[in-house]
Design an enzyme around this catalytic site. Structure first.
Site, PDB file in Angstrom:
ATOM      1  N   ARG A  19      29.415 -55.911 -15.385  1.00 19.75           N
ATOM      2  CA  ARG A  19      30.741 -55.577 -14.854  1.00 19.75           C
ATOM      3  C   ARG A  19      31.550 -56.838 -14.573  1.00 19.75           C
ATOM      4  O   ARG A  19      32.767 -56.810 -14.552  1.00 19.75           O
ATOM      5  CB  ARG A  19      30.594 -54.815 -13.525  1.00 19.75           C
ATOM      6  CG  ARG A  19      30.031 -53.429 -13.640  1.00 19.75           C
ATOM      7  CD  ARG A  19      29.674 -52.870 -12.260  1.00 19.75           C
ATOM      8  NE  ARG A  19      30.779 -52.835 -11.314  1.00 19.75           N
ATOM      9  CZ  ARG A  19      31.695 -51.880 -11.264  1.00 19.75           C
ATOM     10  NH1 ARG A  19      31.625 -50.862 -12.079  1.00 19.75           N
ATOM     11  NH2 ARG A  19      32.672 -51.911 -10.366  1.00 19.75           N
TER      12      ARG A  19
ATOM     13  N   ARG B  54      33.820 -66.568 -17.584  1.00 19.12           N
ATOM     14  CA  ARG B  54      34.919 -67.168 -18.345  1.00 19.12           C
ATOM     15  C   ARG B  54      34.831 -68.676 -18.343  1.00 19.12           C
ATOM     16  O   ARG B  54      34.568 -69.271 -17.307  1.00 19.12           O
ATOM     17  CB  ARG B  54      36.271 -66.828 -17.711  1.00 19.12           C
ATOM     18  CG  ARG B  54      36.603 -65.405 -17.674  1.00 19.12           C
ATOM     19  CD  ARG B  54      38.094 -65.249 -17.402  1.00 19.12           C
ATOM     20  NE  ARG B  54      38.358 -63.837 -17.163  1.00 19.12           N
ATOM     21  CZ  ARG B  54      38.560 -63.312 -15.963  1.00 19.12           C
ATOM     22  NH1 ARG B  54      38.591 -64.096 -14.913  1.00 19.12           N
ATOM     23  NH2 ARG B  54      38.761 -62.028 -15.833  1.00 19.12           N
TER      24      ARG B  54
ATOM     25  N   ARG C 229      23.048 -45.457  -3.081  1.00 16.19           N
ATOM     26  CA  ARG C 229      23.210 -46.441  -2.022  1.00 16.19           C
ATOM     27  C   ARG C 229      24.347 -45.972  -1.141  1.00 16.19           C
ATOM     28  O   ARG C 229      25.376 -45.465  -1.617  1.00 16.19           O
ATOM     29  CB  ARG C 229      23.559 -47.825  -2.599  1.00 16.19           C
ATOM     30  CG  ARG C 229      22.439 -48.410  -3.399  1.00 16.19           C
ATOM     31  CD  ARG C 229      21.198 -48.663  -2.583  1.00 16.19           C
ATOM     32  NE  ARG C 229      21.338 -49.819  -1.689  1.00 16.19           N
ATOM     33  CZ  ARG C 229      20.441 -50.161  -0.791  1.00 16.19           C
ATOM     34  NH1 ARG C 229      19.345 -49.424  -0.612  1.00 16.19           N
ATOM     35  NH2 ARG C 229      20.611 -51.233  -0.049  1.00 16.19           N
TER      36      ARG C 229
ATOM     37  N   ARG D 197      29.668 -58.070   2.183  1.00 20.06           N
ATOM     38  CA  ARG D 197      30.994 -58.695   2.087  1.00 20.06           C
ATOM     39  C   ARG D 197      31.851 -58.330   3.283  1.00 20.06           C
ATOM     40  O   ARG D 197      31.553 -57.385   4.014  1.00 20.06           O
ATOM     41  CB  ARG D 197      31.694 -58.313   0.781  1.00 20.06           C
ATOM     42  CG  ARG D 197      31.848 -56.837   0.551  1.00 20.06           C
ATOM     43  CD  ARG D 197      32.366 -56.556  -0.884  1.00 20.06           C
ATOM     44  NE  ARG D 197      32.311 -55.132  -1.174  1.00 20.06           N
ATOM     45  CZ  ARG D 197      32.397 -54.592  -2.392  1.00 20.06           C
ATOM     46  NH1 ARG D 197      32.575 -55.357  -3.451  1.00 20.06           N
ATOM     47  NH2 ARG D 197      32.331 -53.291  -2.571  1.00 20.06           N
TER      48      ARG D 197
ATOM     49  N   GLU E  29      30.583 -54.900   5.340  1.00 18.85           N
ATOM     50  CA  GLU E  29      29.893 -53.831   4.610  1.00 18.85           C
ATOM     51  C   GLU E  29      28.393 -54.051   4.626  1.00 18.85           C
ATOM     52  O   GLU E  29      27.909 -55.087   4.174  1.00 18.85           O
ATOM     53  CB  GLU E  29      30.352 -53.797   3.143  1.00 18.85           C
ATOM     54  CG  GLU E  29      31.790 -53.391   2.996  1.00 18.85           C
ATOM     55  CD  GLU E  29      32.205 -53.170   1.544  1.00 18.85           C
ATOM     56  OE1 GLU E  29      31.336 -53.098   0.656  1.00 18.85           O
ATOM     57  OE2 GLU E  29      33.422 -53.081   1.320  1.00 18.85           O
TER      58      GLU E  29
ATOM     59  N   TYR F 255      28.266 -44.580 -12.060  1.00 18.42           N
ATOM     60  CA  TYR F 255      28.952 -45.679 -11.371  1.00 18.42           C
ATOM     61  C   TYR F 255      30.312 -45.886 -12.059  1.00 18.42           C
ATOM     62  O   TYR F 255      30.492 -46.778 -12.847  1.00 18.42           O
ATOM     63  CB  TYR F 255      28.063 -46.927 -11.477  1.00 18.42           C
ATOM     64  CG  TYR F 255      28.468 -48.156 -10.693  1.00 18.42           C
ATOM     65  CD1 TYR F 255      29.546 -48.158  -9.825  1.00 18.42           C
ATOM     66  CD2 TYR F 255      27.742 -49.328 -10.822  1.00 18.42           C
ATOM     67  CE1 TYR F 255      29.881 -49.305  -9.115  1.00 18.42           C
ATOM     68  CE2 TYR F 255      28.067 -50.478 -10.125  1.00 18.42           C
ATOM     69  CZ  TYR F 255      29.139 -50.454  -9.272  1.00 18.42           C
ATOM     70  OH  TYR F 255      29.474 -51.592  -8.590  1.00 18.42           O
TER      71      TYR F 255
ATOM     72  N   ASP G  49      34.362 -46.564 -12.410  1.00 14.18           N
ATOM     73  CA  ASP G  49      35.565 -47.155 -11.836  1.00 14.18           C
ATOM     74  C   ASP G  49      36.661 -46.078 -11.819  1.00 14.18           C
ATOM     75  O   ASP G  49      36.571 -45.083 -12.537  1.00 14.18           O
ATOM     76  CB  ASP G  49      36.031 -48.342 -12.684  1.00 14.18           C
ATOM     77  CG  ASP G  49      35.170 -49.577 -12.440  1.00 14.18           C
ATOM     78  OD1 ASP G  49      34.631 -49.708 -11.334  1.00 14.18           O
ATOM     79  OD2 ASP G  49      35.048 -50.407 -13.359  1.00 14.18           O
TER      80      ASP G  49
HETATM   81  N1  UDP Z   1      27.518 -59.248  -7.797  1.00 10.89           N
HETATM   82  C1  UDP Z   1      26.857 -60.394  -7.418  1.00 10.89           C
HETATM   83  N2  UDP Z   1      27.485 -61.301  -6.616  1.00 10.89           N
HETATM   84  C2  UDP Z   1      28.749 -61.111  -6.177  1.00 10.89           C
HETATM   85  C3  UDP Z   1      29.440 -59.951  -6.565  1.00 10.89           C
HETATM   86  C4  UDP Z   1      28.789 -59.026  -7.369  1.00 10.89           C
HETATM   87  O1  UDP Z   1      25.716 -60.594  -7.787  1.00 10.89           O
HETATM   88  O2  UDP Z   1      29.257 -61.972  -5.442  1.00 10.89           O
HETATM   89  C5  UDP Z   1      26.808 -58.277  -8.653  1.00 10.89           C
HETATM   90  C6  UDP Z   1      26.061 -57.238  -7.816  1.00 10.89           C
HETATM   91  O3  UDP Z   1      24.883 -56.907  -8.509  1.00 10.89           O
HETATM   92  C7  UDP Z   1      27.007 -56.074  -7.813  1.00 10.89           C
HETATM   93  C8  UDP Z   1      27.587 -56.151  -9.223  1.00 10.89           C
HETATM   94  O4  UDP Z   1      27.703 -57.543  -9.455  1.00 10.89           O
HETATM   95  O5  UDP Z   1      26.352 -54.860  -7.577  1.00 10.89           O
HETATM   96  C9  UDP Z   1      28.909 -55.472  -9.403  1.00 10.89           C
HETATM   97  O6  UDP Z   1      29.829 -55.977  -8.471  1.00 10.89           O
HETATM   98  P1  UDP Z   1      31.227 -55.293  -8.186  1.00 10.89           P
HETATM   99  O7  UDP Z   1      32.004 -56.224  -7.350  1.00 10.89           O
HETATM  100  O8  UDP Z   1      31.787 -54.854  -9.484  1.00 10.89           O
HETATM  101  O9  UDP Z   1      30.767 -54.040  -7.349  1.00 10.89           O
HETATM  102  P2  UDP Z   1      31.600 -53.013  -6.453  1.00 10.89           P
HETATM  103  O10 UDP Z   1      32.895 -53.645  -6.093  1.00 10.89           O
HETATM  104  O11 UDP Z   1      31.705 -51.758  -7.284  1.00 10.89           O
HETATM  105  O12 UDP Z   1      30.714 -52.837  -5.263  1.00 10.89           O
END
Ligand code: UDP
Length: 368
Positions: A172, A176, A249, A280, A300, A348, A350
């Site tokens: 996801r 870059r 989860r 976060r 969270e 999952y 979006d």
């Molecule tokens: N992820 C990570 N570090 C970060 C942010 C995301 O390893 O700082 C990984 C983690 O496995 C997460 C996945 O990337 O479940 C997808 O993150 P995303 O931010 O897309 O998840 P969401 O916002 O849907 O919780």
């Protein structure tokens, strides 16, 4: 007495899009939701003049122009671009993984230097065909970034070791070799000005909605009033968990109003070490460039779902995938009931994909 063509169970995004389209095709629609509010998990609530994302931050992004113009009928979107910051034990890194991240991590300056370092670390790890999230992450960005920015966060988020998680979860995130902190590879992105709740309310304008109404508790009665049911709740709950519960989860939010205007200088800061108990911190005002005197933040905490909790993320691993297929077989035999959305399809999703999937259903159901 079948008074309604469709009973839509769940006033979240999937349900609201389907209800809108069905009503616009002249169908008689009733939307019910067990919560006291519409909008499902994109619900936002005003606090101190700030739209607080009560069930987790949602940033709308899509490459689909049809979806983008559709959603813009119900809200004006601002120019918010998600660029989270990762905090690893006090060291700050740019996300997603890009030249700013690589420069801070290794001191590299050019894209060639960054690519060479990633390749060196990938080779040293000896991964040819990544089979899980850990191997996928190391092949994409190398071991240093995996250790500092991925491993701890992912294990907290999913409660499982990265070696036992599917690799699609990490795909996801973009990688870059440019100086671009935009978290999403999407042509269109933004936050609905005034909050998601107002957007869903506008979508449901003129449609009968009953809140605090639990479908599964009064199923026979509800089934009796509509020709068809569009069910967007959890598929395993619909079948009384007869094959066992699918794993989800859940997230607990610790939300605080702070008597200061700026707490962390960004909407999203990820705490990527394993020790910090939360994943976060969201500072909601920055989704809408707010300049209110106070600020609202949410920490969270991710946990394994148990009965009574809100399900957030389906755990799309092999075991749950197989269990879901058994439920889906039952769902396909369930006459007059259509399963949709993140919980109904155990996916999952979006937000833009939710809308696309609602469009697909509309095409099947409403196009004759
Ligand atoms: N992820 C990570 N570090 C970060 C942010 C995301 O390893 O700082 C990984 C983690 O496995 C997460 C996945 O990337 O479940 C997808 O993150 P995303 O931010 O897309 O998840 P969401 O916002 O849907 O919780």
């Amino acid at each position: 007495m079948k008074m309604y063509d469709y009973l839509v169970v769940g006033a979240g995004l999937f349900g609201a899009v389907f209800a809108r389209e069905a009503a616009d095709c002249g169908k008689k629609v009733l939307v019910i939701d067990k919560r006291p509010n519409v909008a499902g998990n994109i619900y936002t609530e005003n606090s101190e003049g700030i739209n607080v994302h009560k069930y987790g931050a949602h940033i709308f992004h899509t490459n689909n122009r049809k979806v983008w113009s559709y959603i813009n009928r119900f809200a004006e979107f601002n120019r918010y671009t998600n660029s989270p910051v990762a905090n690893y034990k006090g060291e700050l890194y740019s996300l997603p993984f890009n030249m700013y991240t690589f420069n801070k991590m290794w001191g590299v300056v050019t894209p060639d230097e960054a690519a060479a370092e990633i390749e060196r670390q990938r080779k040293a790890a000896g991964i040819a065909e990544p089979r899980n999230l850990e191997e996928q992450a190391i092949s994409l960005v190398g071991t240093d970034i995996y250790e500092k920015l991925i491993k701890g966060y992912t294990q907290k988020q999913w409660g499982r070791p990265c070696s036992e998680l599917p690799s699609f979860i990490i795909k996801r995130l973009p990688v870059r070799l440019t100086f671009d902190n935009n978290y999403f590879n999407a042509l269109y992105q933004g936050i609905p000005m005034g909050g998601y709740t107002a957007m869903i309310e506008k979508m449901l304008d003129g449609i009968e909605v009953r809140l605090n109404s639990d479908y599964l508790q009064n199923k026979a009665e509800y089934d009796g009033i509509a020709h068809k049911v569009v069910y967007t709740g959890a598929i395993d709950a619909y079948f009384g968990f007869k094959y066992g519960a699918l794993e989800y989860r859940s997230v607990r939010f610790e939300t605080e109003v702070l008597d200061k205007s700026n707490y962390q200088g960004n909407a999203v800061v990820n705490y990527t070490d394993a020790e910090t108990p939360f994943t976060r911190i969201i500072e909601h005002k920055f989704f809408e460039f707010g300049n209110q005197p106070k600020t609202v933040i949410s920490r969270e905490y991710s946990s394994e779902w148990k009965p009574g909790d809100e399900p957030y993320y389906p755990v799309n691993d092999e075991k749950n995938g197989a269990l879901y297929l058994r439920y889906r077989e039952l769902a396909e035999r369930e006459n007059g009931v259509i399963f949709g959305g993140r919980l109904g399809e155990y996916k999952y999703y979006d937000m833009d994909k939710v809308i696309e999937s609602a469009f697909d259903l509309c095409k099947k159901e409403l196009s004759d």
